[in-house]
Design a protein around this motif. Structure first.
Motif, short mmCIF file in Angstrom:
data_model
loop_
_atom_site.label_atom_id
_atom_site.label_comp_id
_atom_site.label_asym_id
_atom_site.label_seq_id
_atom_site.Cartn_x
_atom_site.Cartn_y
_atom_site.Cartn_z
N TYR A 96 40.69 61.15 188.76
CA TYR A 96 39.94 62.32 188.34
C TYR A 96 40.03 63.43 189.38
CZ TYR A 96 36.10 65.27 186.79
OH TYR A 96 35.35 66.34 186.38
N ARG A 97 39.95 63.06 190.65
CA ARG A 97 40.08 64.06 191.72
C ARG A 97 41.48 64.67 191.74
NH1 ARG A 97 37.79 67.89 194.50
NH2 ARG A 97 38.63 68.05 196.58
N ALA A 98 42.50 63.84 191.54
CA ALA A 98 43.87 64.36 191.48
C ALA A 98 44.04 65.29 190.29
CB ALA A 98 44.86 63.20 191.40
N TYR A 99 43.42 64.96 189.18
CA TYR A 99 43.49 65.84 188.00
C TYR A 99 42.80 67.17 188.27
CZ TYR A 99 42.59 67.69 183.36
OH TYR A 99 42.51 68.51 182.28
N GLN A 100 41.65 67.14 188.95
CA GLN A 100 40.95 68.39 189.28
C GLN A 100 41.79 69.27 190.20
OE1 GLN A 100 37.21 67.14 190.98
NE2 GLN A 100 36.11 67.77 189.13
N GLU A 101 42.47 68.68 191.15
CA GLU A 101 43.26 69.45 192.10
C GLU A 101 44.52 70.04 191.47
OE1 GLU A 101 42.86 70.28 195.41
OE2 GLU A 101 40.80 69.57 195.16
N SER A 102 45.18 69.26 190.61
CA SER A 102 46.47 69.69 190.08
C SER A 102 46.41 70.25 188.66
CB SER A 102 47.45 68.52 190.11
OG SER A 102 46.98 67.49 189.26
N LEU A 103 45.28 70.06 187.98
CA LEU A 103 45.08 70.53 186.60
C LEU A 103 46.09 69.94 185.62
CD1 LEU A 103 44.20 74.25 187.28
CD2 LEU A 103 42.65 72.35 186.89
N THR A 104 46.61 68.77 185.94
CA THR A 104 47.49 68.05 185.04
C THR A 104 47.35 66.55 185.29
OG1 THR A 104 49.76 67.79 184.25
CG2 THR A 104 49.48 68.19 186.59
N ALA A 105 47.63 65.77 184.27
CA ALA A 105 47.60 64.31 184.43
C ALA A 105 49.01 63.74 184.52
CB ALA A 105 46.84 63.67 183.28
N ASP A 106 50.02 64.61 184.47
CA ASP A 106 51.41 64.19 184.59
C ASP A 106 51.77 64.06 186.07
OD1 ASP A 106 54.05 63.63 184.32
OD2 ASP A 106 54.52 65.38 183.09
N ILE A 107 52.23 62.88 186.46
CA ILE A 107 52.51 62.62 187.86
C ILE A 107 53.63 63.51 188.38
CG2 ILE A 107 53.33 60.85 189.48
CD1 ILE A 107 51.88 58.80 187.76
N ASP A 108 54.66 63.76 187.55
CA ASP A 108 55.78 64.58 188.00
C ASP A 108 55.40 66.05 188.19
OD1 ASP A 108 57.44 62.41 188.05
OD2 ASP A 108 58.25 62.76 186.04
N GLN A 109 54.39 66.52 187.50
CA GLN A 109 53.99 67.93 187.61
C GLN A 109 52.98 68.18 188.71
OE1 GLN A 109 52.70 69.20 183.78
NE2 GLN A 109 54.75 69.09 182.87
#
Length: 117
Positions: A96-109
């Motif tokens: 969830y924290r990684a999604y908030q920081e990157s605004l995507t759930a795709d690992i490559d993006q």
């Protein structure tokens, strides 16, 4: 009976690894859950499956009856379920924290911020 559960464990491991190789974070998490469940089922199957014969020791006996399931793997699985739930919650918070920081759930993006580079 053990052969059937061994096949089920194999299917769970294959599906879990397949999901962990996906690019979406939630699929990776579901793969981790499936792999954890597969390990729990493998330990449970290794402890012997018996129908109608509980792993209890009679009052006058020293060991369980012959053919009874081993209670140690069952106790290990209960502990693994609790630890697995803690790991699941921790991983969900990290995702969830990684999604908030990157605004995507795709690992490559997902990219690093300019401060970290």
């Amino acid at each position: 009976m053990e052969i059937l559960w061994s096949v089920v464990v194999g299917v769970f491991v294959a599906a879990g690894i397949y999901l962990m190789l996906e690019r979406h974070l939630l699929r990776v998490l579901f793969g981790l859950i499936m792999l954890s469940s597969a390990v729990n089922m493998a330990i449970f199957t290794a402890g012997r499956l018996t129908v109608g014969e509980p792993p209890l020791i009679d009052a006058n006996a020293v060991v369980p009856p012959i053919g009874a399931a081993n209670p140690l793997p069952q106790a290990l699985i209960l502990t693994a379920i609790v630890i697995g739930f803690g790991l699941l919650v921790f991983t969900l918070v990290l995702f969830y924290r990684a999604y908030q920081e990157s605004l995507t759930a795709d690992i490559d993006q997902m990219t690093y911020s300019e401060e970290e580079q």
